[in-house]
Design a protein around this motif. Structure first.
Motif, PDB file in Angstrom:
ATOM      1  N   LEU A  30      12.452  -1.394 -12.907  1.00  0.00           N
ATOM      2  CA  LEU A  30      11.693  -0.291 -13.500  1.00  0.00           C
ATOM      3  C   LEU A  30      10.360  -0.184 -12.778  1.00  0.00           C
ATOM      4  CD1 LEU A  30      12.307  -1.200 -17.268  1.00  0.00           C
ATOM      5  CD2 LEU A  30      13.680   0.282 -15.817  1.00  0.00           C
ATOM      6  N   ASP A  31      10.116   0.969 -12.177  1.00  0.00           N
ATOM      7  CA  ASP A  31       8.894   1.144 -11.394  1.00  0.00           C
ATOM      8  C   ASP A  31       7.911   2.030 -12.139  1.00  0.00           C
ATOM      9  OD1 ASP A  31       6.944   1.222  -9.512  1.00  0.00           O
ATOM     10  OD2 ASP A  31       8.178   2.096  -7.921  1.00  0.00           O
ATOM     11  N   GLU A  32       6.983   1.399 -12.833  1.00  0.00           N
ATOM     12  CA  GLU A  32       5.977   2.112 -13.634  1.00  0.00           C
ATOM     13  C   GLU A  32       6.615   3.235 -14.449  1.00  0.00           C
ATOM     14  OE1 GLU A  32       2.195   2.650 -12.092  1.00  0.00           O
ATOM     15  OE2 GLU A  32       2.459   1.328 -10.382  1.00  0.00           O
ATOM     16  N   PRO A  33       7.646   2.906 -15.235  1.00  0.00           N
ATOM     17  CA  PRO A  33       8.429   3.967 -15.856  1.00  0.00           C
ATOM     18  C   PRO A  33       7.658   4.793 -16.887  1.00  0.00           C
ATOM     19  CG  PRO A  33       9.050   1.840 -16.770  1.00  0.00           C
ATOM     20  CD  PRO A  33       8.113   1.567 -15.634  1.00  0.00           C
ATOM     21  N   PHE A  34       6.555   4.233 -17.404  1.00  0.00           N
ATOM     22  CA  PHE A  34       5.860   4.946 -18.475  1.00  0.00           C
ATOM     23  C   PHE A  34       4.460   5.401 -18.069  1.00  0.00           C
ATOM     24  CE2 PHE A  34       8.252   1.430 -20.812  1.00  0.00           C
ATOM     25  CZ  PHE A  34       9.438   2.136 -20.765  1.00  0.00           C
ATOM     26  N   SER A  35       4.118   5.242 -16.820  1.00  0.00           N
ATOM     27  CA  SER A  35       2.709   5.475 -16.472  1.00  0.00           C
ATOM     28  C   SER A  35       2.344   6.951 -16.440  1.00  0.00           C
ATOM     29  CB  SER A  35       2.339   4.775 -15.173  1.00  0.00           C
ATOM     30  OG  SER A  35       3.180   5.196 -14.164  1.00  0.00           O
ATOM     31  N   ALA A  36       3.344   7.838 -16.435  1.00  0.00           N
ATOM     32  CA  ALA A  36       3.001   9.267 -16.472  1.00  0.00           C
ATOM     33  C   ALA A  36       2.920   9.781 -17.915  1.00  0.00           C
ATOM     34  CB  ALA A  36       4.041  10.059 -15.689  1.00  0.00           C
ATOM     35  N   LEU A  37       3.108   8.891 -18.888  1.00  0.00           N
ATOM     36  CA  LEU A  37       3.158   9.339 -20.291  1.00  0.00           C
ATOM     37  C   LEU A  37       1.820   9.098 -20.985  1.00  0.00           C
ATOM     38  CD1 LEU A  37       6.621   7.736 -21.160  1.00  0.00           C
ATOM     39  CD2 LEU A  37       6.176  10.081 -20.393  1.00  0.00           C
ATOM     40  N   ASP A  38       1.557   9.867 -22.044  1.00  0.00           N
ATOM     41  CA  ASP A  38       0.329   9.627 -22.806  1.00  0.00           C
ATOM     42  C   ASP A  38       0.444   8.287 -23.539  1.00  0.00           C
ATOM     43  OD1 ASP A  38       1.032  10.064 -25.851  1.00  0.00           O
ATOM     44  OD2 ASP A  38       2.139  11.556 -24.714  1.00  0.00           O
ATOM     45  N   ALA A  39      -0.708   7.767 -23.998  1.00  0.00           N
ATOM     46  CA  ALA A  39      -0.765   6.402 -24.509  1.00  0.00           C
ATOM     47  C   ALA A  39       0.191   6.168 -25.692  1.00  0.00           C
ATOM     48  CB  ALA A  39      -2.192   6.061 -24.916  1.00  0.00           C
ATOM     49  N   ILE A  40       0.306   7.146 -26.579  1.00  0.00           N
ATOM     50  CA  ILE A  40       1.145   6.927 -27.768  1.00  0.00           C
ATOM     51  C   ILE A  40       2.626   6.969 -27.382  1.00  0.00           C
ATOM     52  CG2 ILE A  40       1.791   7.878 -30.022  1.00  0.00           C
ATOM     53  CD1 ILE A  40      -1.187   8.643 -30.324  1.00  0.00           C
ATOM     54  N   THR A  41       2.984   7.930 -26.538  1.00  0.00           N
ATOM     55  CA  THR A  41       4.381   7.981 -26.082  1.00  0.00           C
ATOM     56  C   THR A  41       4.720   6.702 -25.308  1.00  0.00           C
ATOM     57  OG1 THR A  41       4.096  10.355 -25.866  1.00  0.00           O
ATOM     58  CG2 THR A  41       6.058   9.421 -24.863  1.00  0.00           C
ATOM     59  N   ARG A  42       3.749   6.220 -24.541  1.00  0.00           N
ATOM     60  CA  ARG A  42       3.987   4.987 -23.771  1.00  0.00           C
ATOM     61  C   ARG A  42       4.300   3.823 -24.714  1.00  0.00           C
ATOM     62  NH1 ARG A  42      -1.036   3.563 -20.791  1.00  0.00           N
ATOM     63  NH2 ARG A  42      -0.840   5.753 -20.251  1.00  0.00           N
ATOM     64  N   LEU A  43       3.518   3.730 -25.805  1.00  0.00           N
ATOM     65  CA  LEU A  43       3.766   2.655 -26.771  1.00  0.00           C
ATOM     66  C   LEU A  43       5.160   2.799 -27.390  1.00  0.00           C
ATOM     67  CD1 LEU A  43       2.755   0.216 -28.360  1.00  0.00           C
ATOM     68  CD2 LEU A  43       1.614   1.780 -29.931  1.00  0.00           C
ATOM     69  N   GLU A  44       5.507   4.035 -27.733  1.00  0.00           N
ATOM     70  CA  GLU A  44       6.859   4.271 -28.280  1.00  0.00           C
ATOM     71  C   GLU A  44       7.922   3.826 -27.291  1.00  0.00           C
ATOM     72  OE1 GLU A  44       6.109   8.274 -30.967  1.00  0.00           O
ATOM     73  OE2 GLU A  44       7.171   8.445 -29.083  1.00  0.00           O
ATOM     74  N   MET A  45       7.699   4.163 -26.028  1.00  0.00           N
ATOM     75  CA  MET A  45       8.682   3.824 -24.998  1.00  0.00           C
ATOM     76  C   MET A  45       8.749   2.314 -24.773  1.00  0.00           C
ATOM     77  SD  MET A  45      10.306   6.451 -24.015  1.00  0.00           S
ATOM     78  CE  MET A  45      11.056   5.868 -22.504  1.00  0.00           C
TER      79      MET A  45
END
Ligand code: ADP
Ligand code: MG
Length: 282
Positions: free
Chosen positions: A187-202
């Motif tokens: 997984l290459d920075e799979p959540f870094s384009a997401l906002d902080a809350i979505t990132r936490l969910e992910m």
């Protein structure tokens, strides 16, 4: 892992004398030996990373942390077989790897879905690649529907990528990999384009997926918290060229989302080390 930096010799509750000591009973899944990648540029040969020695046991989650440009993506692409190494070797369960392996899943920062295909079809597309062994139609159907429920996208099978939020698109990308039943997830920075809350969910979703599938994961991130919430081990890369500089084991049981305060000391230590690496004089 053979090349341990001097920092490992310090007495430290988070560090381990040999990186595999706590998982000696588990099967070795990935072995990387003396890996180096050079790029040819107008200025000459540029070494993206060198001296990479790495072992990952089945079921381990290893997080690779490092500043931008230190060679994290280059290393992942090389392990995935999408580019060749200039030196060194990679083994998956003892087999030497040099071409893309059907049971290595790769998820990038961008979901890279095909816009003219639905969620279901995008996941199916990942099963049609020529390296995949032929699956029966019912096996394809059951793998896709299991992958969709793992990432909680039931009801969106017929949606097109433009109808999805960023987080949902990343869930499809993850499902596309999961349907291939990978032995190793990169997984290459799979959540870094997401906002902080979505990132936490992910991150929570990924942890549930890992636990459900007993996945073995190499996760690249530049986010110390993400590494600490998800990783069994955290590797810190230095740059120019990229090397594995230091390693920590994170022994707190998962999930850790409610117990992040227990990681404060380790977080500070990693932050200090990273900060020293990127600008030693400041
Ligand atoms: N295809 C390429 N050709 C030349 N240089 C590259 C190529 N891919 C990456 N690099 C260089 O290699 C270094 C490491 O890049 P990368 O692996 O993307 O780092 P990271 O993912 O840690 O940000 C960077 O200096 C980058 O410019
Ligand atoms: Mg990168």
């Amino acid at each position: 892992m053979t090349q341990l930096p001097a920092a490992h010799s310090k007495a430290d509750p988070y560090q381990i004398p040999t990186p595999t000591a706590n998982s000696a009973s588990k099967a070795m899944l990935l072995t990387v030996q003396q890996l180096q990648k050079d790029y040819q540029t107008r200025q000459g040969t540029f070494t993206a990373f060198t001296d990479i020695n790495l072992q990952i046991h089945a079921g381990e989650v290893v997080c690779l942390l490092g500043a931008s440009g230190c060679g994290k993506s280059s290393l992942l692409l090389t392990i995935a077989g999408l580019q060749s190494a200039n030196q060194g070797e990679i083994f998956l369960q003892g087999d030497r790897l040099n071409v893309p392996h059907p049971q290595i899943g790769l998820v990038f920062q961008q979901a890279a879905l095909l816009p003219w295909l639905t969620v279901w079809q995008n996941i199916a597309f990942g099963l049609q690649l020529k390296q995949m062994s032929q699956l029966s139609r019912s096996e394809v159907r059951s793998r896709i529907s299991a992958a969709i429920s793992s990432v909680h996208l039931q009801g969106f099978e017929r949606a097109y990528p433009h109808q999805l939020s960023g987080g949902m698109a990343q869930r499809v990308a993850l499902a596309r990999s999961l349907a291939r039943q990978p032995k190793l997830l990169l997984l290459d920075e799979p959540f870094s384009a997401l906002d902080a809350i979505t990132r936490l969910e992910m991150q929570k979703l990924l942890l549930a997926v890992i636990q459900q599938h007993h996945s073995t994961v190499l996760l690249v991130t530049h986010d110390i918290d993400e590494a600490l919430l998800l990783g069994d081990r955290v590797l810190l890369m230095s740059r120019h060229p990229g090397r594995i500089h230091r390693e920590w084991i994170v022994s707190q049981p998962k999930p850790r989302f409610q117990h992040a305060h227990l990681l404060t000391e380790l977080r500070l230590e990693i932050f200090t080390e990273l900060s020293t690496l990127i600008s030693p004089d400041l």
